[in-house]
Motif scaffolding. Structure first.
Motif, PDB file in Angstrom:
ATOM      1  N   ALA A 396       0.831  -1.206   0.000  1.00 16.98           N
ATOM      2  CA  ALA A 396       0.000   0.000   0.000  1.00 16.98           C
ATOM      3  C   ALA A 396       0.868   1.261   0.000  1.00 16.98           C
ATOM      4  O   ALA A 396       0.607   2.207  -0.750  1.00 16.98           O
ATOM      5  N   PHE A 397       1.914   1.260   0.812  1.00 18.66           N
ATOM      6  CA  PHE A 397       2.807   2.434   0.825  1.00 18.66           C
ATOM      7  C   PHE A 397       3.508   2.604  -0.519  1.00 18.66           C
ATOM      8  O   PHE A 397       3.668   3.715  -1.016  1.00 18.66           O
ATOM      9  N   ALA A 400       1.026   3.939  -2.911  1.00 19.05           N
ATOM     10  CA  ALA A 400       0.722   5.326  -2.544  1.00 19.05           C
ATOM     11  C   ALA A 400       1.827   6.255  -3.054  1.00 19.05           C
ATOM     12  O   ALA A 400       1.547   7.298  -3.655  1.00 19.05           O
ATOM     13  N   LEU A 404       1.193   9.146  -5.801  1.00 16.28           N
ATOM     14  CA  LEU A 404       1.436  10.549  -5.437  1.00 16.28           C
ATOM     15  C   LEU A 404       2.523  11.169  -6.314  1.00 16.28           C
ATOM     16  O   LEU A 404       2.533  12.378  -6.545  1.00 16.28           O
ATOM     17  N   PHE A 410       7.788  15.642  -3.976  1.00 21.73           N
ATOM     18  CA  PHE A 410       8.346  14.977  -2.792  1.00 21.73           C
ATOM     19  C   PHE A 410       8.179  13.462  -2.867  1.00 21.73           C
ATOM     20  O   PHE A 410       9.060  12.710  -2.465  1.00 21.73           O
ATOM     21  N   PHE A 414      10.518   8.999  -2.827  1.00 23.29           N
ATOM     22  CA  PHE A 414      10.302   7.699  -2.178  1.00 23.29           C
ATOM     23  C   PHE A 414      10.360   6.558  -3.193  1.00 23.29           C
ATOM     24  O   PHE A 414      10.536   5.404  -2.821  1.00 23.29           O
TER      25      PHE A 414
ATOM     26  N   LEU B  30      -6.523   1.526   2.568  1.00 25.28           N
ATOM     27  CA  LEU B  30      -5.138   1.303   2.976  1.00 25.28           C
ATOM     28  C   LEU B  30      -4.211   2.235   2.176  1.00 25.28           C
ATOM     29  O   LEU B  30      -3.292   2.857   2.722  1.00 25.28           O
ATOM     30  N   ILE B  31      -4.510   2.345   0.893  1.00 24.70           N
ATOM     31  CA  ILE B  31      -3.665   3.184   0.038  1.00 24.70           C
ATOM     32  C   ILE B  31      -3.901   4.667   0.329  1.00 24.70           C
ATOM     33  O   ILE B  31      -2.951   5.454   0.395  1.00 24.70           O
ATOM     34  N   ALA B  34      -2.091   5.466   3.374  1.00 26.40           N
ATOM     35  CA  ALA B  34      -0.647   5.511   3.125  1.00 26.40           C
ATOM     36  C   ALA B  34      -0.270   6.837   2.461  1.00 26.40           C
ATOM     37  O   ALA B  34       0.734   7.468   2.822  1.00 26.40           O
ATOM     38  N   LYS B  35      -1.114   7.278   1.514  1.00 27.76           N
ATOM     39  CA  LYS B  35      -0.842   8.572   0.871  1.00 27.76           C
ATOM     40  C   LYS B  35      -0.857   9.700   1.894  1.00 27.76           C
ATOM     41  O   LYS B  35       0.003  10.574   1.906  1.00 27.76           O
ATOM     42  N   ILE B  37      -0.360   9.559   5.054  1.00 24.46           N
ATOM     43  CA  ILE B  37       0.808   9.486   5.949  1.00 24.46           C
ATOM     44  C   ILE B  37       2.037  10.075   5.263  1.00 24.46           C
ATOM     45  O   ILE B  37       2.783  10.866   5.858  1.00 24.46           O
ATOM     46  N   LEU B  38       2.241   9.706   4.004  1.00 24.04           N
ATOM     47  CA  LEU B  38       3.412  10.229   3.291  1.00 24.04           C
ATOM     48  C   LEU B  38       3.328  11.750   3.160  1.00 24.04           C
ATOM     49  O   LEU B  38       4.321  12.463   3.334  1.00 24.04           O
ATOM     50  N   MET B  39       2.116  12.252   2.860  1.00 27.60           N
ATOM     51  CA  MET B  39       1.958  13.707   2.713  1.00 27.60           C
ATOM     52  C   MET B  39       2.207  14.419   4.045  1.00 27.60           C
ATOM     53  O   MET B  39       2.901  15.431   4.110  1.00 27.60           O
ATOM     54  N   ASN B  42       5.871  14.346   5.066  1.00 24.41           N
ATOM     55  CA  ASN B  42       6.676  15.334   4.343  1.00 24.41           C
ATOM     56  C   ASN B  42       6.429  16.740   4.880  1.00 24.41           C
ATOM     57  O   ASN B  42       7.333  17.570   4.935  1.00 24.41           O
TER      58      ASN B  42
END
Ligand code: FAD
Lengths: 565, 66
Positions: A396-397, A400, A404, A410, A414, B30-31, B34-35, B37-39, B42
């Motif tokens: 999932a990460f 993601a 993104l 940014f 990743f 879930l995705i 996850a997005k 969290i990443l945003m 950052n």
């Protein structure tokens, strides 16, 4: 003779038919029955063993290379050679030839799904104006053939084909090596045995030593395909492309119109079925399109590991290259890492053999290259984890980040399709003299020297060609400066420090002064008039000061050669 | 890492967060998470804060600072 690692794959099609085969020459040892002693014996004539022998000869140390096969590497192994590797090979004599034959590239592109535009583009040549590009692509067999051909200029290197190391015995004074050949067995003794016998390393097994680390449960199909295609020379990498759904793929150009194609297959596969010609054809067609004619050079299936030995130095037996450490190929850190082993090891071994440095100096090879291997393993493991997520949440990460990435810069950072080999900065090495003065971090002690264009005796040249093989003291001066008698005197030390002077563009070029014609050196090295760098034989910075001081140089040299820390 | 609320209208934000997932399958959520969290990671940027959060979540019982 069978392929070196035959079980991994096979040659197909017209591909490469003219791989050089080298004859077995009966060594004198077999006839005389005497046990000959050589300072260094090298087990394995792959890129690492060959480079070690050549570098040793540059230091006046003769060696015998024992290679169990009769030819160079098969297809489908290393293709990406880094700038640092080319610089090392330039010192050893084959860098320019590699550059001429190889496919130069600096740019990588990462694609996702069916989007035609890359989600991420990277340029690996951070500092421009370098003699060598970030990477060239060239089949591993060429790299090895060039080294072998260059042996003509190194008569002290005795390369013996069809000679397999079958036993080693160590004593405090020497190593005894038993060699099996088509004409019988014989023994050699040596002060040091370099185990450059590849990832299976029989020598490692003979010593009952092991690898530590991770094995990844994933399979990759690698097809080296010969075709006339006008795809760019860039490294192109796909996540979840329509032609390999849910998996990755890589396309990369090599010399002679050969292309490396790499498909991720997943962990649960039928190996036989995957290697079936029709299956492979279909995969390749799906990527390259319907009308390009192609032929195979090599096809193989790989699984990957990121592992290393706990220590690379075991008394008089020293491991280098794949025998010591293994990485997944996506960072191109295997042979590129191994050649940094050679670069690091050989000058130390030479000093020890000449009695100019204590054997402890070899511990610094262990320390520095274990550090380098860990950096390579860390980067390769992270890439592999991104490509082959181990759980739903890591998938999932990954997805993601990929999604993104098309909207946010940014997130592109990743996306990990392989962090390609960069030279190791040997931070924390016991050989470094820590900075005590104000300097920018870029060329700190432990870092590999960055190249730059210079003028020398009125002609264009490169800075790195002025360094290496022995210690060098580089003085940065103003236009009128000169090398002092004290600096000159260092050239006659037991461990000589060659004196070199760098002047700004308006400086006088007399006396072999290096002219920093484009001012790159002053900027990379944060230099002011008086700045003095002590550079190791492997072109890494040992120490630097704002002014030359003989006592300080002496202390740094003794530290860098294992005499004191 | 802050232990006091730093968001105005916490209830409003909380329900926006839940609304974000409306109609999504668990896999899709879930995705999306996850997005997010990443945003947010950052946006926070500071590795020491991020590391503190990770450490706390990995081993909440060991953390006595709150
Ligand atoms: C698919 C793939 C892609 C890769 N891509 C890259 C890349 O792009 N860039 C990169 O830098 N690296 C890459 N690598 C890694 C690279 O191929 C290796 O790191 C490199 O070959 C290591 O060289 P070596 O000399 O240590 O070992 P090897 O090349 O394995 O050579 C070892 C030699 O020892 C010989 N030998 C073994 N046992 C004995 C014995 N008992 N006695 C005598 N001789 C013996 C073998 O015959 C062999 O010739 C890749 C590897 C793979 C598999």
């Amino acid at each position: 003779m069978s392929a070196k690692y035959g079980e991994l794959g096979q040659a197909r099609g017209a591909g490469r038919s003219l791989q050089a085969v080298y004859p077995f020459v009966e060594p004198p040892d077999l006839q005389t029955g005497e046990t000959r002693h050589c300072p260094v014996v090298i087990a394995g004539g792959g890129p690492i063993g060959l480079a070690t022998a050549i570098d040793l000869d540059r230091h006046g140390i003769p060696s015998i290379v024992l290679e169990k096969h009769d030819s160079v590497s098969d297809g489908s192994r290393a293709i990406c050679w880094s700038k640092r590797t080319l610089e090392i090979l330039d010192r050893l004599g084959t860098g320019q030839r590699m550059l001429n034959k190889g496919v130069t590239w600096n740019v990588g592109k990462v694609y996702h799904g069916d989007r035609p535009d890359p989600i991420y583009t990277f340029d690996l040549l951070a500092d421009k104006a370098q003699k060598f590009p970030a990477f060239i692509n060239l089949q591993q067999y060429y790299a090895e053939e060039y080294l072998i051909e260059s042996l003509a200029g190194h008569p002290a290197v005795d390369l013996r084909w069809h000679s397999e190391v079958v036993a080693v015995e160590t004593s405090p004074e020497r190593v005894t090596v038993t060699v099996t050949t088509p004409a019988g067995d014989y023994q050699l003794t040596c002060d040091y045995l370099i185990a450059a016998d590849g990832h299976r390393s029989p020598v490692r097994h003979m010593l009952d030593l092991d690898f530590e680390g991770r094995v990844f449960e994933d399979n990759f199909l690698i097809a080296d395909v010969k075709m006339k295609a006008d795809f760019p020379a860039e490294r192109r990498f796909w996540f979840d492309p329509v032609f390999n759904p849910g998996k990755t793929a890589l396309l990369h150009k090599q010399a002679d119109d050969v292309w490396r194609i790499d498909f991720q297959l997943g962990w649960d596969i039928d190996r036989e079925a995957e290697l079936d010609q029709k299956t492979v054809d279909a995969r390749v067609r799906a990527l390259i399109g319907g009308d390009i004619e192609f032929d195979y050079e090599w096809i193989s299936l790989y699984t990957f590991q990121c592992r290393r030995m706990k220590n690379f130095v075991h008394g008089r037996i020293i491991f280098a290259g794949d025998s010591a450490h293994l990485v997944s190929p996506f960072g191109a850190r295997g042979a590129n890492g191994g050649l940094q082993d050679v670069d690091n090891l050989v000058w130390k071994l030479a000093l020890v053999l000449e009695g100019k440095a204590p054997p402890d100096l070899l511990d610094s090879y262990d320390q520095e290259r274990v550090y380098g291997a860990d950096e390579n393993i860390l980067n390769s493991s992270r890439s592999t984890d991104f490509m082959t997520p181990k759980s739903d949440i890591s998938t999932a990460f990954r997805d993601a980040a990929l999604e993104l990435a098309k909207d946010f810069a940014f997130a592109r950072m990743f996306v990990n399709s392989g962090r390609l080999s960069v030279p190791c900065t040997l931070d924390q090495s016991v050989l470094n003299e820590p900075d005590t003065e104000d300097f920018s971090a870029k060329q700190r002690p432990g870092s590999p020297c960055l190249d730059a264009p210079i003028m020398l005796n009125g002609s264009e040249s490169w800075f790195l060609n002025q360094l290496g093989d022995c210690f060098t003291g580089v003085l940065f001066s103003d236009a009128t400066g000169s090398i002092t008698d004290e600096m000159r005197a260092l050239e006659d030390w037991d461990i000589p420090v060659r004196a070199v002077i760098v002047k700004p563009d308006n400086g006088s070029p007399s006396g072999g002064a290096i002219i920093d014609s484009q001012a790159y050196l002053h900027s990379h090295y944060d230099a002011r008039p008086g700045t003095y760098y002590l550079i190791r034989p492997d072109q890494h910075v040992a120490a630097r000061w704002r002014a030359f001081d003989r006592t300080k140089v002496e202390r740094a040299l003794s530290r860098a050669t294992g005499h004191s820390t | 890492m802050k232990s006091e609320i730093n968001i105005s209208d916490p209830d409003g934000f909380y329900s926006s967060l839940i609304d974000l997932h409306e109609g999504l399958s668990t896999d899709e959520s879930l995705i999306v998470n996850a997005k997010l969290i990443l945003m947010m990671a950052n946006e926070i940027g500071d590795r020491s804060i991020l590391d503190e959060m990770l450490a706390f979540l990995r081993n909440p019982s060991e953390d006595q600072s709150r």
